[in-house]
Design an enzyme around this catalytic site. Structure first.
Site, short mmCIF file in Angstrom:
data_model
loop_
_atom_site.label_atom_id
_atom_site.label_comp_id
_atom_site.label_asym_id
_atom_site.label_seq_id
_atom_site.Cartn_x
_atom_site.Cartn_y
_atom_site.Cartn_z
N CYS A 74 -31.90 94.88 63.43
CA CYS A 74 -31.01 95.06 64.58
C CYS A 74 -31.53 96.24 65.39
O CYS A 74 -31.82 97.29 64.82
CB CYS A 74 -29.58 95.33 64.09
SG CYS A 74 -28.41 95.57 65.44
N LEU A 75 -31.66 96.05 66.72
CA LEU A 75 -32.19 97.13 67.55
C LEU A 75 -31.29 98.36 67.53
O LEU A 75 -31.74 99.45 67.85
CB LEU A 75 -32.38 96.64 68.99
CG LEU A 75 -33.45 95.55 69.18
CD1 LEU A 75 -33.47 95.08 70.63
CD2 LEU A 75 -34.83 96.07 68.76
NI NI Z 1 -28.16 93.54 66.31
#
Ligand code: NI
Length: 167
Positions: free
Chosen positions: A94-95
């Site tokens: 996830c960024l």
């Molecule tokens: Ni994410």
């Protein structure tokens, strides 16, 4: 177009349920373009509104660009129409939680309906990584992150790995 700052966990905006986007305005279209640019630069394959501080039901994804088959989608007010019974387990990054991947089981096939930035309505079935991405990004619109899918034990281990100060 411009790059947006990506909100990082445990920012409280990542825990909020987003409101429907009321209108496809030029501002929303510009935001979606900036989100795609920000996602490609990160680099990532999905980015949801709250990850850039926009608390509306909007995400962008492109599951093919890293393999040279770009397929940019701007998904506004998405809903799942069908969810398959089979499940698959994948490692998801996830960024907003850089450096951490979580092993998560999800339905392996989903059908999603959404509105594009020009107001056009779309319906498409997704499997493989596309199904993972759709569900991961829709989670963000409901204030859910990868950690929320884990057992308490697995979550604690990953939160320690992530290294922020969790209360
Ligand atoms: Ni994410």
């Amino acid at each position: 177009m411009s790059l947006l700052e990506i909100v990082k966990w445990p920012d409280p905006r990542l825990r909020e349920v987003c409101a429907p986007v009321a209108e496809m305005t030029p501002r929303i279209q510009a935001l979606a373009a900036d989100m795609l640019e920000t996602m490609y630069a990160a680099p990532g394959r999905g980015l949801a509104g709250p990850q850039v501080g926009f608390m509306g039901r909007l995400f962008v994804m492109d599951t093919g660009w890293k393999e040279g088959k770009p397929d940019p989608l701007v998904c506004i007010n998405p809903t799942l129409q069908e969810v398959g019974e089979d499940r698959a387990t994948n490692f998801e990054g996830c960024l907003s939680i850089p450096g951490v991947t979580a092993e998560i089981s999800r339905p392996s096939r989903v059908r999603m309906a959404w509105t594009g930035p020009d107001g056009k309505r779309f319906v498409r079935s997704f499997d493989g990584f596309g199904a993972v991405c759709v569900q991961h990004e829709m989670d963000h619109l409901d204030g859910i992150v990868t950690f929320d899918h884990l057992t308490a034990e697995a979550r604690a281990a990953l939160e320690t790995e992530y290294g922020a100060g969790f209360a």
